[in-house]
Motif scaffolding. Structure first.
Motif, mmCIF file in Angstrom:
data_model
loop_
_atom_site.group_PDB
_atom_site.id
_atom_site.type_symbol
_atom_site.label_atom_id
_atom_site.label_comp_id
_atom_site.label_asym_id
_atom_site.label_seq_id
_atom_site.Cartn_x
_atom_site.Cartn_y
_atom_site.Cartn_z
ATOM 1 N N TRP A 47 0.832 -1.213 0.000
ATOM 2 C CA TRP A 47 0.000 0.000 0.000
ATOM 3 C C TRP A 47 0.861 1.255 0.000
ATOM 4 N N ARG A 48 2.064 1.164 0.509
ATOM 5 C CA ARG A 48 2.971 2.305 0.485
ATOM 6 C C ARG A 48 3.298 2.728 -0.949
ATOM 7 N N LEU A 49 3.203 1.803 -1.891
ATOM 8 C CA LEU A 49 3.596 2.064 -3.280
ATOM 9 C C LEU A 49 2.478 2.682 -4.111
ATOM 10 N N PHE A 50 1.262 2.673 -3.607
ATOM 11 C CA PHE A 50 0.106 3.074 -4.408
ATOM 12 C C PHE A 50 0.244 4.449 -5.052
ATOM 13 N N PRO A 51 0.668 5.506 -4.332
ATOM 14 C CA PRO A 51 0.738 6.826 -4.956
ATOM 15 C C PRO A 51 1.737 6.927 -6.107
ATOM 16 N N HIS A 52 2.601 5.947 -6.246
ATOM 17 C CA HIS A 52 3.596 5.990 -7.322
ATOM 18 C C HIS A 52 3.067 5.398 -8.630
ATOM 19 N N LEU A 53 1.885 4.781 -8.592
ATOM 20 C CA LEU A 53 1.346 4.148 -9.791
ATOM 21 C C LEU A 53 0.837 5.198 -10.769
ATOM 22 N N PRO A 57 -3.082 10.359 -7.854
ATOM 23 C CA PRO A 57 -2.658 11.709 -7.476
ATOM 24 C C PRO A 57 -1.222 11.707 -6.950
ATOM 25 N N LYS A 58 -0.541 12.800 -7.142
ATOM 26 C CA LYS A 58 0.846 12.909 -6.689
ATOM 27 C C LYS A 58 0.971 14.029 -5.658
ATOM 28 N N SER A 59 1.668 13.766 -4.567
ATOM 29 C CA SER A 59 1.886 14.794 -3.547
ATOM 30 C C SER A 59 3.222 14.537 -2.875
ATOM 31 N N GLU A 60 3.650 15.517 -2.103
ATOM 32 C CA GLU A 60 4.943 15.389 -1.437
ATOM 33 C C GLU A 60 4.920 14.264 -0.405
ATOM 34 N N LEU A 61 3.832 14.177 0.330
ATOM 35 C CA LEU A 61 3.683 13.114 1.317
ATOM 36 C C LEU A 61 2.934 11.934 0.720
ATOM 37 N N VAL A 66 -0.194 7.983 4.979
ATOM 38 C CA VAL A 66 -0.641 8.950 5.999
ATOM 39 C C VAL A 66 -2.022 8.557 6.511
ATOM 40 N N LEU A 67 -2.855 8.141 5.591
ATOM 41 C CA LEU A 67 -4.239 7.833 5.928
ATOM 42 C C LEU A 67 -4.377 6.549 6.727
ATOM 43 N N THR A 68 -3.821 5.455 6.216
ATOM 44 C CA THR A 68 -4.101 4.138 6.790
ATOM 45 C C THR A 68 -3.040 3.660 7.771
ATOM 46 N N GLY A 69 -1.867 4.271 7.734
ATOM 47 C CA GLY A 69 -0.799 3.822 8.610
ATOM 48 C C GLY A 69 -0.699 4.571 9.925
ATOM 49 N N ASP A 217 -8.754 9.928 -2.065
ATOM 50 C CA ASP A 217 -8.682 11.166 -2.839
ATOM 51 C C ASP A 217 -8.747 12.397 -1.943
ATOM 52 N N LEU A 218 -9.590 12.349 -0.900
ATOM 53 C CA LEU A 218 -9.707 13.500 -0.010
ATOM 54 C C LEU A 218 -8.389 13.759 0.717
ATOM 55 N N GLN A 219 -7.744 12.675 1.188
ATOM 56 C CA GLN A 219 -6.460 12.848 1.874
ATOM 57 C C GLN A 219 -5.419 13.406 0.919
ATOM 58 N N ALA A 220 -5.443 12.930 -0.324
ATOM 59 C CA ALA A 220 -4.516 13.449 -1.314
ATOM 60 C C ALA A 220 -4.726 14.944 -1.540
ATOM 61 N N ARG A 221 -5.998 15.362 -1.640
ATOM 62 C CA ARG A 221 -6.292 16.778 -1.839
ATOM 63 C C ARG A 221 -5.882 17.599 -0.630
ATOM 64 N N MET A 222 -6.111 17.081 0.581
ATOM 65 C CA MET A 222 -5.718 17.791 1.798
ATOM 66 C C MET A 222 -4.221 18.047 1.837
ATOM 67 N N LEU A 223 -3.449 17.152 1.209
ATOM 68 C CA LEU A 223 -1.994 17.289 1.200
ATOM 69 C C LEU A 223 -1.488 17.968 -0.064
ATOM 70 N N GLY A 224 -2.416 18.583 -0.821
ATOM 71 C CA GLY A 224 -2.023 19.370 -1.973
ATOM 72 C C GLY A 224 -1.611 18.569 -3.183
ATOM 73 N N ALA A 225 -2.108 17.340 -3.299
ATOM 74 C CA ALA A 225 -1.735 16.509 -4.432
ATOM 75 C C ALA A 225 -2.289 17.079 -5.734
ATOM 76 N N THR A 226 -1.563 16.863 -6.803
ATOM 77 C CA THR A 226 -2.058 17.203 -8.140
ATOM 78 C C THR A 226 -2.633 15.944 -8.772
ATOM 79 N N PHE A 227 -3.814 16.076 -9.347
ATOM 80 C CA PHE A 227 -4.514 14.922 -9.898
ATOM 81 C C PHE A 227 -4.291 14.842 -11.404
#
Length: 404
Positions: A47-53, A57-61, A66-69, A217-227
């Motif tokens: 699950w740690r790898l998911f944002p890299h797929l 969405p992409k964000s610094e964090l 952050v959400l599930t761990g 998606d909400l957590q990604a947006r809260m952390l300023g991710a670009t979609f």
């Protein structure tokens, strides 16, 4: 007010991966439970790898983690080694709850079945989340929520218009998941009463439950991710997309670990060189050439019937699900094998089927479903148990204070 949490003192082992099972321990940690996250030393939870797929969405964090761990203590162990296994068993001996979503074959391989762990800790709660249930031909298939919850249940095809545009929500689509949140809240209240002797106010809301369902998606947006934005009629990530077979069956392909899974897919097609082609060898190149990859995959899938692909998917361990119509869902034998459907004797209609609640406890039979009562069907008997005589009941009914 209890500040250290209702579940303080409860020790939980999160021996799962991705979301569904681990997210339940996240909730427990929110209420004070001590949660130990068991991860493989090489890379940790996938699950740690998911944002890299591609297509995420992409964000610094790392918003997924952050959400599930949160609130957890990560314990990296190689459970295939005697030492790693022994360390886990020592932890199991001190634990109250063991949560996993490993497939049955993996639990057997790592000696982490109910029988294995119950033998070393008879007070342990063993919580096993599955994709398709504990029995039936598909019971041990690998699954994600996109496959087993969203696609196989028929939700995906029910809420999407034929032209691909959003459709209206289906009845109860948020109510039933929210009911499970409410169930959890009630159980927390009962547990607190067991510890303190006091009742408590518990609850949830449709909004909060909806936010939890939409939380990635909400957590990604809260952390300023670009979609990512769609760039054409093809999917952003062809390895997580729908395809059509020769016999016009539609299915969903999901590959969240493409480094290992994409080569198997290419080998299945008889084109292993595709996996090392410079256009498709990396996440970045597959994103850049998504249109080309989607066209290649679609041309392959439309060359055979679904029955042929079903056998190949199983042979090459490809994660997929049919996108069924409602008729397909209600006739799906795996639904019955998983206990999702149950029979009900309905007066005047014989035996019908209904949807079972999705919680099961080994060794305990659920109450056989009964038909819903007519309005006031039990008014008299209940009022009598409360000390009312028939005259008083008749008066209440006459005054429309009650009804039978």
């Amino acid at each position: 007010m209890q500040k250290d949490g209702i579940l303080s003192g409860i020790r939980v082992i999160d021996c799962g991966t991705y979301i569904a099972a681990p997210a339940s321990t996240t909730v427990m940690s929110d209420f004070g439970a001590e949660v130990f996250k068991i991860e493989r030393p090489d890379g940790g939870d996938l699950w740690r790898l998911f944002p890299h797929l591609p297509g995420t969405p992409k964000s610094e964090l790392n918003y997924a983690w952050v959400l599930t761990g949160r609130n957890k203590k990560s314990v990296a162990l190689d459970l295939g080694s005697p030492e790693g296994y022994e360390a886990l068993i020592r932890l199991v001996k001190t634990a109250d709850v063991f949560v996993t979503n490993y497939q049955a074959q993996l639990l057997a391989k790592f000696r982490l079945t109910w029988d294995d762990l119950h033998a070393v800790n008879q007070r342990l709660i063993f919580a096993h989340l599955t994709g398709y249930g504990d029995s039936g031909d598909d019971a041990d298939l690998p699954a994600f929520d996109a496959l087993a919850y969203w696609a196989r249940s028929g939700l995906m095809t029910s809420v999407t218009g034929r032209d691909g545009t959003p459709s209206g929500p289906r009845p109860g689509i948020g109510d039933h998941p929210t009911a499970m949140a409410m169930f959890g809240a009630i159980m927390l209240g009962l547990y607190e009463r067991e510890r303190t002797g006091r009742g408590s106010k518990v609850g949830t809301s449709l909004m909060a439950s909806g936010a939890w369902a939409h939380s990635c998606d909400l957590q990604a947006r809260m952390l300023g991710a670009t979609f990512p934005q769609p760039r054409g009629p093809h999917p952003i990530n062809p390895l997580s997309a729908g395809y059509v077979t020769r016999d016009a069956k539609v299915f969903l392909l999901i590959q969240l670990d493409p480094e290992h899974e994409f080569p198997r897919l290419c080998k299945m097609f008889g084109a292993p060189e595709l996996a090392t082609d410079s256009m498709f060898a990396t996440d970045a190149s597959r994103t850049e050439h998504a249109a080309e990859l989607f066209a290649i995959l679609q041309s392959q899938f439309e060359s055979k019937d679904l029955a042929d692909w079903r056998k190949a998917f199983k042979e090459y361990d490809i994660k997929w699900s049919l996108l069924p119509a409602l008729d397909d869902v209600v006739s799906d034998p795996q639904m019955r094998a998983a206990g999702a459907f149950v029979e009900l004797d309905y007066p005047g209609h014989g035996t019908i089927q209904t949807i079972n609640s999705p919680v099961f406890v080994a060794g305990t039979e659920k109450r056989k479903p009964e038909a819903a009562p007519e309005l006031g069907a039990n008014t008299r008997e209940v009022l009598r148990t409360l000390g009312y005589d028939d005259n008083a009941i008749d008066k209440m009914i006459k005054q429309r204070i009650a009804a039978d």
